[in-house]
Design a protein around this motif. Structure first.
Motif, PDB file in Angstrom:
ATOM      1  N   ALA A  45       0.830  -1.211   0.000  1.00 48.88           N
ATOM      2  CA  ALA A  45       0.000   0.000   0.000  1.00 48.88           C
ATOM      3  C   ALA A  45       0.860   1.256   0.000  1.00 48.88           C
ATOM      4  N   TRP A  46       1.956   1.231   0.759  1.00 51.46           N
ATOM      5  CA  TRP A  46       2.818   2.415   0.854  1.00 51.46           C
ATOM      6  C   TRP A  46       3.547   2.680  -0.455  1.00 51.46           C
ATOM      7  N   SER A  47       3.836   1.631  -1.221  1.00 50.53           N
ATOM      8  CA  SER A  47       4.497   1.830  -2.514  1.00 50.53           C
ATOM      9  C   SER A  47       3.602   2.612  -3.475  1.00 50.53           C
ATOM     10  N   ILE A  48       2.311   2.605  -3.203  1.00 51.23           N
ATOM     11  CA  ILE A  48       1.372   3.398  -4.002  1.00 51.23           C
ATOM     12  C   ILE A  48       1.140   4.761  -3.360  1.00 51.23           C
ATOM     13  N   SER A  49       0.958   4.779  -2.048  1.00 53.19           N
ATOM     14  CA  SER A  49       0.595   6.031  -1.383  1.00 53.19           C
ATOM     15  C   SER A  49       1.749   7.031  -1.318  1.00 53.19           C
ATOM     16  N   LEU A  50       2.993   6.570  -1.266  1.00 57.88           N
ATOM     17  CA  LEU A  50       4.117   7.512  -1.192  1.00 57.88           C
ATOM     18  C   LEU A  50       4.220   8.394  -2.437  1.00 57.88           C
ATOM     19  N   PRO A  51       4.221   7.836  -3.648  1.00 56.88           N
ATOM     20  CA  PRO A  51       4.255   8.718  -4.822  1.00 56.88           C
ATOM     21  C   PRO A  51       3.030   9.630  -4.921  1.00 56.88           C
ATOM     22  N   VAL A  52       1.870   9.100  -4.559  1.00 56.61           N
ATOM     23  CA  VAL A  52       0.660   9.920  -4.583  1.00 56.61           C
ATOM     24  C   VAL A  52       0.803  11.086  -3.606  1.00 56.61           C
ATOM     25  N   ALA A  53       1.324  10.818  -2.417  1.00 54.40           N
ATOM     26  CA  ALA A  53       1.518  11.865  -1.414  1.00 54.40           C
ATOM     27  C   ALA A  53       2.516  12.910  -1.892  1.00 54.40           C
ATOM     28  N   MET A  54       3.581  12.489  -2.550  1.00 49.83           N
ATOM     29  CA  MET A  54       4.577  13.437  -3.068  1.00 49.83           C
ATOM     30  C   MET A  54       3.961  14.358  -4.117  1.00 49.83           C
ATOM     31  N   ILE A  55       3.200  13.789  -5.016  1.00 52.18           N
ATOM     32  CA  ILE A  55       2.550  14.594  -6.056  1.00 52.18           C
ATOM     33  C   ILE A  55       1.517  15.526  -5.432  1.00 52.18           C
ATOM     34  N   ALA A  56       0.708  14.997  -4.521  1.00 49.52           N
ATOM     35  CA  ALA A  56      -0.316  15.821  -3.872  1.00 49.52           C
ATOM     36  C   ALA A  56       0.310  16.967  -3.086  1.00 49.52           C
ATOM     37  N   THR A  57       1.385  16.682  -2.361  1.00 52.44           N
ATOM     38  CA  THR A  57       2.055  17.740  -1.594  1.00 52.44           C
ATOM     39  C   THR A  57       2.629  18.797  -2.519  1.00 52.44           C
ATOM     40  N   THR A  58       3.188  18.369  -3.635  1.00 55.34           N
ATOM     41  CA  THR A  58       3.744  19.318  -4.604  1.00 55.34           C
ATOM     42  C   THR A  58       2.669  20.265  -5.132  1.00 55.34           C
ATOM     43  N   ILE A  59       1.467  19.752  -5.332  1.00 57.67           N
ATOM     44  CA  ILE A  59       0.374  20.566  -5.874  1.00 57.67           C
ATOM     45  C   ILE A  59      -0.314  21.378  -4.776  1.00 57.67           C
ATOM     46  N   VAL A  60      -0.599  20.748  -3.652  1.00 57.45           N
ATOM     47  CA  VAL A  60      -1.429  21.373  -2.623  1.00 57.45           C
ATOM     48  C   VAL A  60      -0.656  22.378  -1.759  1.00 57.45           C
ATOM     49  N   ALA A  61       0.578  22.082  -1.397  1.00 55.54           N
ATOM     50  CA  ALA A  61       1.323  22.944  -0.466  1.00 55.54           C
ATOM     51  C   ALA A  61       1.406  24.403  -0.922  1.00 55.54           C
ATOM     52  N   PRO A  62       1.753  24.698  -2.180  1.00 51.04           N
ATOM     53  CA  PRO A  62       1.796  26.108  -2.596  1.00 51.04           C
ATOM     54  C   PRO A  62       0.423  26.793  -2.534  1.00 51.04           C
ATOM     55  N   LEU A  63      -0.628  26.047  -2.862  1.00 52.85           N
ATOM     56  CA  LEU A  63      -1.973  26.626  -2.809  1.00 52.85           C
ATOM     57  C   LEU A  63      -2.370  26.943  -1.372  1.00 52.85           C
ATOM     58  N   VAL A  64      -2.080  26.030  -0.466  1.00 52.64           N
ATOM     59  CA  VAL A  64      -2.388  26.259   0.945  1.00 52.64           C
ATOM     60  C   VAL A  64      -1.571  27.426   1.485  1.00 52.64           C
ATOM     61  N   GLN A  65      -0.298  27.508   1.087  1.00 50.79           N
ATOM     62  CA  GLN A  65       0.548  28.613   1.553  1.00 50.79           C
ATOM     63  C   GLN A  65      -0.002  29.958   1.092  1.00 50.79           C
ATOM     64  N   LYS A  66      -0.456  30.043  -0.140  1.00 53.79           N
ATOM     65  CA  LYS A  66      -1.053  31.285  -0.650  1.00 53.79           C
ATOM     66  C   LYS A  66      -2.318  31.636   0.131  1.00 53.79           C
ATOM     67  N   PHE A  67      -3.147  30.635   0.408  1.00 51.67           N
ATOM     68  CA  PHE A  67      -4.367  30.862   1.167  1.00 51.67           C
ATOM     69  C   PHE A  67      -4.050  31.346   2.579  1.00 51.67           C
ATOM     70  N   VAL A  68      -3.100  30.710   3.229  1.00 51.99           N
ATOM     71  CA  VAL A  68      -2.706  31.100   4.583  1.00 51.99           C
ATOM     72  C   VAL A  68      -2.136  32.524   4.582  1.00 51.99           C
ATOM     73  N   ASP A  69      -1.346  32.849   3.578  1.00 55.35           N
ATOM     74  CA  ASP A  69      -0.798  34.204   3.477  1.00 55.35           C
ATOM     75  C   ASP A  69      -1.904  35.245   3.330  1.00 55.35           C
ATOM     76  N   LYS A  70      -2.970  34.896   2.619  1.00 58.49           N
ATOM     77  CA  LYS A  70      -4.078  35.838   2.421  1.00 58.49           C
ATOM     78  C   LYS A  70      -4.903  36.060   3.688  1.00 58.49           C
ATOM     79  N   ILE A  71      -5.051  35.016   4.503  1.00 58.26           N
ATOM     80  CA  ILE A  71      -5.940  35.144   5.668  1.00 58.26           C
ATOM     81  C   ILE A  71      -5.206  35.513   6.951  1.00 58.26           C
ATOM     82  N   THR A  72      -3.896  35.650   6.879  1.00 58.83           N
ATOM     83  CA  THR A  72      -3.134  36.042   8.067  1.00 58.83           C
ATOM     84  C   THR A  72      -2.531  37.427   7.872  1.00 58.83           C
ATOM     85  N   ASN A  73      -2.243  38.065   8.982  1.00 59.45           N
ATOM     86  CA  ASN A  73      -1.611  39.374   8.944  1.00 59.45           C
ATOM     87  C   ASN A  73      -0.121  39.240   8.710  1.00 59.45           C
TER      88      ASN A  73
END
Length: 74
Positions: A45-73
């Motif tokens: 299961a981990w041999s599948i979930s690790l690459p998926v997690a890497m791709i998801a983190t690559t896509i999601v992390a910048p979007l979340v960072q932009k959102f957090v930057d917008k809603i924080t002072n």
């Protein structure tokens, strides 16, 4: 020490590695229980979930960072 220019890649690797490891360990246990084949099922299961997690983190992390930057002072 690792150069600061690699910090985003290191973040993606560590976040994807840690999240996929913990989630796969727990979900495999919940779905199938613990027996002599647990680690074999986990590694499969981990041999599948690790690459998926890497791709998801690559896509999601910048979007979340932009959102957090917008809603924080600044």
């Amino acid at each position: 020490m690792i150069s600061k220019k690699y910090s985003k890649f290191l973040f993606i690797f560590l976040m994807g590695f840690g999240m996929s490891l913990m989630m796969t360990l727990i979900i495999t246990f919940i779905n199938t229980g613990y027996d002599e084949l647990y680690f074999k099922r986990f590694l499969k299961a981990w041999s599948i979930s690790l690459p998926v997690a890497m791709i998801a983190t690559t896509i999601v992390a910048p979007l979340v960072q932009k959102f957090v930057d917008k809603i924080t002072n600044n």
